[in-house]
Motif scaffolding. Structure first.
Motif, PDB file in Angstrom:
ATOM      1  N   LEU A 198      35.554   7.074   0.669  1.00 47.34           N
ATOM      2  CA  LEU A 198      36.704   7.795  -0.181  1.00 47.34           C
ATOM      3  C   LEU A 198      37.669   6.540  -0.654  1.00 47.34           C
ATOM      4  O   LEU A 198      38.128   7.108  -1.583  1.00 47.34           O
ATOM      5  CB  LEU A 198      37.204   8.712   0.892  1.00 47.34           C
ATOM      6  N   LYS A 199      37.512   5.449  -0.597  1.00 49.88           N
ATOM      7  CA  LYS A 199      38.087   4.405  -1.267  1.00 49.88           C
ATOM      8  C   LYS A 199      38.008   4.505  -2.685  1.00 49.88           C
ATOM      9  O   LYS A 199      38.850   4.056  -3.521  1.00 49.88           O
ATOM     10  CB  LYS A 199      37.959   3.022  -0.527  1.00 49.88           C
ATOM     11  N   ASP A 200      36.554   4.794  -3.181  1.00 53.89           N
ATOM     12  CA  ASP A 200      36.227   4.807  -4.475  1.00 53.89           C
ATOM     13  C   ASP A 200      36.820   5.924  -5.301  1.00 53.89           C
ATOM     14  O   ASP A 200      36.674   5.976  -6.658  1.00 53.89           O
ATOM     15  CB  ASP A 200      34.870   4.734  -4.503  1.00 53.89           C
ATOM     16  N   TYR A 201      37.288   6.889  -4.643  1.00 51.99           N
ATOM     17  CA  TYR A 201      37.699   8.028  -5.390  1.00 51.99           C
ATOM     18  C   TYR A 201      39.186   8.153  -5.303  1.00 51.99           C
ATOM     19  O   TYR A 201      40.180   8.728  -4.959  1.00 51.99           O
ATOM     20  CB  TYR A 201      37.260   9.301  -4.431  1.00 51.99           C
ATOM     21  N   LYS A 202      39.760   7.077  -6.141  1.00 59.59           N
ATOM     22  CA  LYS A 202      41.192   6.768  -6.487  1.00 59.59           C
ATOM     23  C   LYS A 202      41.726   7.191  -7.817  1.00 59.59           C
ATOM     24  O   LYS A 202      42.942   7.276  -8.184  1.00 59.59           O
ATOM     25  CB  LYS A 202      41.512   5.332  -5.988  1.00 59.59           C
ATOM     26  N   TRP A 203      40.806   7.358  -8.592  1.00 54.99           N
ATOM     27  CA  TRP A 203      40.847   7.891 -10.066  1.00 54.99           C
ATOM     28  C   TRP A 203      40.932   9.581 -10.242  1.00 54.99           C
ATOM     29  O   TRP A 203      39.984  10.138  -9.717  1.00 54.99           O
ATOM     30  CB  TRP A 203      40.081   6.993 -11.058  1.00 54.99           C
ATOM     31  N   LEU A 204      42.151   9.984 -10.792  1.00 57.04           N
ATOM     32  CA  LEU A 204      42.092  11.489 -11.167  1.00 57.04           C
ATOM     33  C   LEU A 204      41.960  11.565 -12.615  1.00 57.04           C
ATOM     34  O   LEU A 204      43.027  11.307 -13.255  1.00 57.04           O
ATOM     35  CB  LEU A 204      43.303  12.014 -10.536  1.00 57.04           C
ATOM     36  N   PRO A 205      40.729  12.005 -13.041  1.00 60.78           N
ATOM     37  CA  PRO A 205      41.006  12.049 -14.600  1.00 60.78           C
ATOM     38  C   PRO A 205      41.386  13.248 -15.266  1.00 60.78           C
ATOM     39  O   PRO A 205      41.572  14.362 -14.516  1.00 60.78           O
ATOM     40  CB  PRO A 205      39.309  12.194 -14.890  1.00 60.78           C
ATOM     41  N   ILE A 206      42.441  13.044 -16.407  1.00 62.78           N
ATOM     42  CA  ILE A 206      43.033  14.176 -16.734  1.00 62.78           C
ATOM     43  C   ILE A 206      42.478  14.494 -18.087  1.00 62.78           C
ATOM     44  O   ILE A 206      42.423  13.762 -19.188  1.00 62.78           O
ATOM     45  CB  ILE A 206      44.663  13.750 -16.947  1.00 62.78           C
ATOM     46  N   ILE A 207      42.280  16.004 -18.371  1.00 64.97           N
ATOM     47  CA  ILE A 207      42.039  16.387 -19.547  1.00 64.97           C
ATOM     48  C   ILE A 207      42.690  17.797 -19.751  1.00 64.97           C
ATOM     49  O   ILE A 207      42.538  18.668 -19.080  1.00 64.97           O
ATOM     50  CB  ILE A 207      40.555  16.765 -19.821  1.00 64.97           C
ATOM     51  N   GLN A 208      43.925  17.449 -20.414  1.00 62.76           N
ATOM     52  CA  GLN A 208      44.843  18.884 -20.558  1.00 62.76           C
ATOM     53  C   GLN A 208      45.169  19.043 -21.937  1.00 62.76           C
ATOM     54  O   GLN A 208      45.458  18.323 -22.767  1.00 62.76           O
ATOM     55  CB  GLN A 208      46.099  18.110 -19.975  1.00 62.76           C
ATOM     56  N   LEU A 209      45.073  20.502 -21.893  1.00 64.10           N
ATOM     57  CA  LEU A 209      45.285  21.061 -23.457  1.00 64.10           C
ATOM     58  C   LEU A 209      47.044  21.621 -23.427  1.00 64.10           C
ATOM     59  O   LEU A 209      47.463  22.150 -22.232  1.00 64.10           O
ATOM     60  CB  LEU A 209      44.569  22.124 -23.691  1.00 64.10           C
ATOM     61  N   GLY A 210      47.629  21.313 -24.266  1.00 61.30           N
ATOM     62  CA  GLY A 210      48.972  21.691 -24.459  1.00 61.30           C
ATOM     63  C   GLY A 210      49.221  22.841 -25.703  1.00 61.30           C
ATOM     64  O   GLY A 210      48.812  22.682 -26.693  1.00 61.30           O
ATOM     65  N   ILE A 211      49.891  23.971 -25.239  1.00 63.29           N
ATOM     66  CA  ILE A 211      50.412  24.729 -26.286  1.00 63.29           C
ATOM     67  C   ILE A 211      52.039  24.587 -26.577  1.00 63.29           C
ATOM     68  O   ILE A 211      52.601  24.986 -25.322  1.00 63.29           O
ATOM     69  CB  ILE A 211      50.010  26.236 -26.075  1.00 63.29           C
ATOM     70  N   ASN A 212      52.380  24.023 -27.639  1.00 67.87           N
ATOM     71  CA  ASN A 212      53.801  23.678 -27.630  1.00 67.87           C
ATOM     72  C   ASN A 212      54.818  24.544 -28.425  1.00 67.87           C
ATOM     73  O   ASN A 212      54.098  25.019 -29.897  1.00 67.87           O
ATOM     74  CB  ASN A 212      53.777  22.113 -28.172  1.00 67.87           C
ATOM     75  N   TYR A 213      55.838  24.764 -28.200  1.00 69.69           N
ATOM     76  CA  TYR A 213      56.711  25.658 -28.925  1.00 69.69           C
ATOM     77  C   TYR A 213      57.958  24.629 -29.112  1.00 69.69           C
ATOM     78  O   TYR A 213      58.509  24.231 -28.056  1.00 69.69           O
ATOM     79  CB  TYR A 213      57.025  26.944 -28.100  1.00 69.69           C
ATOM     80  N   LYS A 214      58.432  24.574 -30.520  1.00 64.05           N
ATOM     81  CA  LYS A 214      59.540  23.840 -30.882  1.00 64.05           C
ATOM     82  C   LYS A 214      60.625  24.667 -30.924  1.00 64.05           C
ATOM     83  O   LYS A 214      60.681  25.679 -31.562  1.00 64.05           O
ATOM     84  CB  LYS A 214      59.200  23.216 -31.950  1.00 64.05           C
ATOM     85  N   PHE A 215      61.791  24.168 -30.488  1.00 67.95           N
ATOM     86  CA  PHE A 215      62.878  24.935 -30.184  1.00 67.95           C
ATOM     87  C   PHE A 215      64.206  24.206 -30.587  1.00 67.95           C
ATOM     88  O   PHE A 215      64.176  22.815 -30.943  1.00 67.95           O
ATOM     89  CB  PHE A 215      63.378  25.941 -29.157  1.00 67.95           C
TER      90      PHE A 215
END
Length: 222
Positions: A205-222
């Motif tokens: 399990l030492k090799d499983y140290k990276w968590l890949p992130i693919i994240q979509l954001g829906i942004n609202y400017k105020f």
């Protein structure tokens, strides 16, 4: 004449650099709120423009996952339930590196919960010599891996930093370095891991140290 040409060249280079690093539509103090969806689950994020070239964002995300699957193990069927639960609060900085649409993102998150669990139990009993063992006697083996703690993040963000009008979308690609997990096991019957196999599991399990992130954001400017 040469001095004038040199001065003109320096002003032109400076103007190009300035134009690439500064977006007139983005000013200090701009704010946005973002709904986040992706590999780290669902979350909310607040973003604030610190200076022309640097923005900060703070938010949280939650990822609950659970699956059930019957697998073949040691010539006996086992019912394996896999669970993953991640909850974090993050703080990130964005800096534009290619025009207005590609930004370098650095920061980190504190994972209040970051664990994976495998619950494995026999589907049916088996016979050993003259004795018949039931599935209840064989019991259940539980393996837990925990990555909780403060973890660094690096990645890239795409599309505009803030909406030009009110709403836009953004995309984050990056990695968290979770480090090696803490592994624990427990059992309710005959199924168990001895110290040798538990150490072998930790090493794998030492090799499983990276968590890949693919994240979509829906942004609202105020």
């Amino acid at each position: 004449m040469k001095r004038n040409l040199l001065l003109l060249l320096m002003v032109s280079i400076g103007s190009i650099s300035y134009g690439q690093s500064w977006d007139p539509d983005i000013t200090e103090g701009q704010k946005s709120l973002s709904l986040q969806l992706g590999t780290q689950g669902i979350g909310l994020q607040f973003k604030y423009q610190l200076i022309n070239n640097l923005s900060a964002r703070a938010g949280f995300s939650i990822l609950p996952v659970e699956t059930d699957k019957v697998v073949q193990s040691f010539s006996n069927d086992t019912d394996d339930r896999l669970k993953a639960s991640f909850t974090n609060a993050h703080l990130l900085l964005d800096y534009p590196i290619i025009g207005k649409s590609v930004r370098l993102v650095l920061g980190g998150a504190y994972f209040f919960k970051a664990e994976g669990t495998i619950e494995s139990k026999a589907v049916e009993g088996f016979k050993l010599g003259d004795r018949q063992f039931t599935a209840e006697e064989i019991g259940m083996l539980v393996i837990r891996s925990d990555w909780k703690g403060l973890r660094p993040y690096g990645g890239l963000a795409f599309f505009r930093d803030f909406p030009k009008n009110k709403i836009n979308v953004s995309l984050d690609l990056g990695l968290y370095n979770l480090g090696a997990p803490e592994v624990s096991t427990s059992s309710t019957g005959m199924l168990y891991l001895d110290e040798t196999n538990r150490q072998r599991l930790e090493d794998n399990l030492k090799d499983y140290k990276w968590l890949p992130i693919i994240q979509l954001g829906i942004n609202y400017k105020f």
